[in-house]
Design a protein around this motif. Structure first.
Motif, short mmCIF file in Angstrom:
data_model
loop_
_atom_site.label_atom_id
_atom_site.label_comp_id
_atom_site.label_asym_id
_atom_site.label_seq_id
_atom_site.Cartn_x
_atom_site.Cartn_y
_atom_site.Cartn_z
N GLY A 250 13.76 75.50 37.10
CA GLY A 250 13.72 76.82 37.73
C GLY A 250 12.95 76.80 39.04
O GLY A 250 12.21 75.86 39.33
N THR A 251 13.14 77.84 39.84
CA THR A 251 12.50 77.92 41.16
C THR A 251 11.77 79.25 41.33
O THR A 251 12.33 80.31 41.05
CB THR A 251 13.56 77.79 42.28
N LEU A 252 10.55 79.15 41.81
CA LEU A 252 9.81 80.35 42.20
C LEU A 252 9.86 80.42 43.72
O LEU A 252 9.43 79.48 44.40
CB LEU A 252 8.35 80.27 41.72
N VAL A 253 10.41 81.50 44.25
CA VAL A 253 10.53 81.64 45.70
C VAL A 253 9.46 82.62 46.19
O VAL A 253 9.41 83.77 45.77
CB VAL A 253 11.92 82.14 46.13
N GLN A 254 8.63 82.11 47.09
CA GLN A 254 7.54 82.90 47.64
C GLN A 254 8.06 83.72 48.82
O GLN A 254 8.56 83.16 49.79
CB GLN A 254 6.44 81.93 48.09
#
Ligand code: NAP
Ligand code: ZN
Ligand code: ZN
Length: 350
Positions: free
Chosen positions: A266-270
């Protein structure tokens, strides 16, 4: 031809209240579009910028990069827009046009010498400071002017030019859609449009807000689930849940805790831009091969694509329309997370 003088609201110094003033707009060049500004959204970035959170700038600053209006005049070489067209201007008004990113329509990541020219608090091709949308008129090169589809009212469309594209771009890039679980952290200007757009793309949407205060709104806007981040149970219950987390929070946050909510790969986009750096544990990334990414607004072609997408899906911002002299109070309310969900200045009151 001479420049024109237009009324505007400007911050005279870092942290000082905005006040009414006048600014000069250049005489239109061959490829310029003169826009009568009807509405300008208030983005949290305007507050960071005028309060000096992101470093020193030249003052006065006229903020505003969520601009919607009507074309008043065009230069002789303009082909993309005509007098009377409904148009918008977002976060950038120019870029080098030659680098790899500019040629790919990623002008926001311009690596050329000119770089991305911000709509305000930047320096334009002519060496002059750029001034933004809290004003009656703006002059912008036609290639950086968007068309606002007839289906979108100008006032509620204005926030799409920054908040809308800032959420649309990562949702499109990370392919949000049916079967994907997307979390939006922070239900503010950016976040509420993220919920609408992710829902329209077919993703399963969860809002992670500080409290359950805005839960009914979140569900009405298209969220499937809504959780309070002040409740530690949220982080246990949702551990390993999301494919994509979009963090729109303007303040410092415990990123490790949010990375723990991502499933494998998964990816956390800031997206939020707090003034202080984050602390981050490498372990939070290693577990589950997680990614931490960032994303800035969107390029010109993608911004047009987003406006057309919003027109097809009937998506606009939830706005509180305000007169210009309310701007300083509006800033305080944004800082207190007391906005549902975007303040928009009626430029006729400037
Ligand atoms: P906003 O309307 O103020 O929304 C931010 C939301 O974050 C608030 O509504 C609140 O949501 C949550 N929040 C605020 N303070 C918090 C805190 N101390 N702890 C936890 N949550 C908090 O702001 P915005 O206009 O959406 O902008 C958000 C951020 O994105 C800003 O930093 C802005 O500069 C940045 N930004 C980035 C881009 C980009 O290109 N990446 C573009 C535009 C803006 P809840 O009440 O739901 O908790
Ligand atoms: Zn913005
Ligand atoms: Zn470039």
């Amino acid at each position: 031809m001479k420049h024109t003088t237009v009324a505007a609201y400007a911050a005279p110094a870092p942290g000082a209240p905005l006040e009414k003033t006048t600014i000069a707009r250049r005489a239109p060049g061959a490829h310029d579009v003169v826009i009568d500004i009807h509405y300008a959204g208030i983005c949290h970035s305007d507050i960071h910028m005028v309060r000096g959170h992101w470093g020193e700038k030249r003052y006065p600053i006229v903020p505003g990069h969520e601009i919607a209006g009507v074309v008043a005049e065009v230069g002789p070489g303009v082909t993309r827009h005509a007098v009377g067209d409904r148009v918008g201007v977002g976060c950038l008004v120019d870029s080098c046009r030659e680098c790899e990113n500019c040629r790919a329509g990623l002008e926001q990541y311009c690596t050329g010498e000119l770089g991305m020219v911000g709509t305000y608090a930047a320096t334009g091709r002519d060496g002059q400071p750029t001034q933004g949308g809290y004003s009656r008129r703006i002059v912008v090169d036609e290639n950086y002017v968007l068309s606002i589809p007839d289906a979108l009212p100008l006032d509620a469309a204005a926030p799409l030019l920054c908040a809308g594209i800032t959420l649309y771009s990562p949702l499109a890039h990370w392919k949000a859609g049916p079967g994907q679980k997307v979390a939006v952290v922070g239900l503010g200007g950016l976040g509420h449009l993220g919920v609408k757009i992710a829902h329209a793309m077919g993703a399963e949407v969860t809002v992670l807000s500080q409290s359950l205060r805005k839960r009914a709104d979140g569900l009405r806007l298209g969220a499937d689930h809504y959780h309070a981040t002040a409740d530690p149970a949220t982080f246990r219950e949702l551990a390993g849940r999301f494919d994509l987390i979009l963090n729109t929070v303007s303040a410092d946050l415990d990123l490790d805790a949010y990375l723990g909510l991502l499933r494998t790969d998964g990816t956390l986009v800031q997206l939020g831009l707090p003034e202080t750096p984050y602390a981050l544990s490498a372990f939070a990334l290693l577990r589950g091969r997680r990614s931490l990414a960032g994303s800035a607004m969107g390029g010109i072609p993608e911004t047009q694509e987003m406006l057309d997408f919003c027109a097809r899906h009937g998506i606009t911002a939830e706005i509180e329309l305000i007169p210009a002299d309310y701007v300083n109070e509006a800033y305080e309310r944004v800082l207190a997370s007391d906005v549902r969900y975007r303040f928009v200045i009626d430029a006729a009151t400037i």
